[in-house]
Design an enzyme around this catalytic site. Structure first.
Site, mmCIF file in Angstrom:
data_model
loop_
_atom_site.group_PDB
_atom_site.id
_atom_site.type_symbol
_atom_site.label_atom_id
_atom_site.label_comp_id
_atom_site.label_asym_id
_atom_site.label_seq_id
_atom_site.Cartn_x
_atom_site.Cartn_y
_atom_site.Cartn_z
ATOM 1 N N ASP A 179 0.813 -1.223 0.000
ATOM 2 C CA ASP A 179 0.000 0.000 0.000
ATOM 3 C C ASP A 179 0.846 1.273 0.000
ATOM 4 O OD1 ASP A 179 -2.500 -1.235 -0.083
ATOM 5 O OD2 ASP A 179 -2.506 -1.562 2.082
ATOM 6 N N ASP A 192 -5.562 -5.199 -5.969
ATOM 7 C CA ASP A 192 -5.490 -3.817 -5.468
ATOM 8 C C ASP A 192 -4.150 -3.166 -5.811
ATOM 9 O OD1 ASP A 192 -6.801 -5.817 -3.969
ATOM 10 O OD2 ASP A 192 -7.142 -4.508 -2.276
HETATM 11 N N1 GLY Z 1 -6.936 -2.300 -0.714
HETATM 12 C C1 GLY Z 1 -7.822 -2.775 0.244
HETATM 13 C C2 GLY Z 1 -9.241 -2.580 -0.079
HETATM 14 O O1 GLY Z 1 -9.604 -2.272 -1.194
HETATM 15 O O2 GLY Z 1 -10.045 -2.740 0.818
#
Ligand code: GLY
Length: 381
Positions: free
Chosen positions: A94, A155
């Site tokens: 992230d 993601d």
């Molecule tokens: N990247 C985590 C979510 O979309 O919840």
């Protein structure tokens, strides 16, 4: 809905309402970060310790293009992002979200050299998660954690712009190669033949051999987690923008086609698009907002205006069905779902839903601000 009248509503009604709300929130949050809603009018607040923190920062940088007073608040958050790197507070893939919407956005809008350095540091720590054998960026856990070393997730498409940007800033090829290779690996293993996506996939981290798909936030390994699909719809056009490779446009079109075919569009999408009938279909407005943003990118890339029309319809639907009009509300979009399998953040605000809703509205209103794209100079204030 006519395009013109919705654009007028955005400019004359929605954006002023949002600006007033965010200015009030700044006073209420102090140095804390909104994450997801309490189910009523407020956000749960946290320290800068998770992926959600970046969206409060990003939202402020978006608004900074409308209202100078907000820029100062956004700048004041930067030391907390630096502290995260220094103290290694929950650093995983992230990092792309986190430093794109804080330090890179700050550099983009202010030219601040320290912000540039911080964004480059974030990119370098992200690069260290690249696995050359499997050509993917490890999502979670320590690099040597055997349970996590082989895992990458849809993601992560959103984390690639930070690496591409680091390549353009430094000229170091390794950042570009890691990002494009990760996108290709995602294309190969996370995208199914019908354009739908798996949430996560495991490769053997030593050999790159395929092991198999596993969900984390979806209903089942072979279901279709709506927000995961939205990350694909948004992520692949971005990679096409950075690389100029048409394969990523083709993948984006397939992913978008799947979403537009399977999602209700006239109502907020359920959190998973392949739920058994007896399962609660919690709504996830964030998935629709992210998808709208991806469709706007795809329209720009392909010149196909139908993607823009779909994006406008989705945003209009969100405005009618999810925008919180209550006077003292903190959030923008109701009916988001953060983590259905773990049972938190259900049918409430999500800060990333708010961010992507505002980003797409600004784009429809003609604002060119874009923290994910290659063109760093065009937004300088
Ligand atoms: N990247 C985590 C979510 O979309 O919840």
């Amino acid at each position: 809905m006519s395009t013109l009248s919705f654009q007028d509503t955005i400019i004359n009604t929605i954006l002023p309402q949002i600006t007033t709300r965010i200015e009030r929130n700044i006073q209420q949050y102090g140095n804390q970060f909104p994450s997801y809603g309490d189910g009523n009018r407020k956000y749960n607040l946290t320290a800068n310790e998770n992926w959600l923190a970046s969206f409060w920062s990003g939202l402020l940088w978006l608004l900074c293009t409308q209202d100078d007073r907000v820029c100062e608040t956004a700048l004041k958050l930067l030391p907390s992002f630096e502290e995260r790197l220094d103290k290694k507070i929950r650093l995983n893939h992230d990092l792309g979200f986190i430093f794109t919407l804080s330090a890179r956005a700050a550099y983009q809008l202010t030219g601040d050299a320290a912000a540039r350095q911080l964004a480059l540091r974030g990119a370098d720590v992200l690069y260290q998660r690249y696995n050359p054998a499997g050509q993917y960026i490890q999502a979670w856990g320590e690099i040597d954690d055997p349970a996590q070393a082989g895992r990458f997730i849809i993601d992560c498409m959103m984390n690639l712009p930070l690496l591409f940007w680091a390549h353009t800033e430094t000229g170091e090829q390794k950042y570009y190669d890691a990002a494009i290779n990760h996108a290709r690996t995602s294309q190969q293993y996370l995208l199914r033949e019908d354009g739908s996506s798996y949430h996560t996939y495991y490769l053997n981290p030593e050999t790159g051999e395929a092991i198999g798909a596993k969900t984390h936030q979806g209903y089942a390994d072979d279901s279709l987690w709506s927000r995961g699909q939205a990350w694909a719809v948004y992520g692949f056009p971005m990679v096409a923008e950075w690389t100029g490779e048409s394969e990523f446009i083709d993948t984006a079109k397939k992913a978008a086609g799947r979403y537009l075919h399977d999602a209700p569009l006239t109502d907020v999408v359920p959190w998973d698009l392949r739920l058994p009938q007896n399962e609660p279909a919690y709504p996830d407005s964030s998935a629709d907002a992210i998808t709208a943003g991806g469709l706007l990118r795809l329209a720009d890339l392909t010149g196909d205006t139908s993607y823009r029309h779909h994006a406008e319809s989705l945003l209009h639907m969100l405005y009618k069905q999810a925008f919180d009009t209550r006077e003292d509300a903190q959030g923008l979009l109701r009916h988001g779902t953060q983590h259905a399998p773990h049972g938190y953040g259900i049918d409430t605000y999500t800060i990333f839903g708010d961010y992507f809703f505002l980003e797409a509205l600004l784009k429809l209103a003609g604002n060119t601000v874009d923290f994910w794209s290659p063109d760093i100079k065009k937004d300088t204030k």
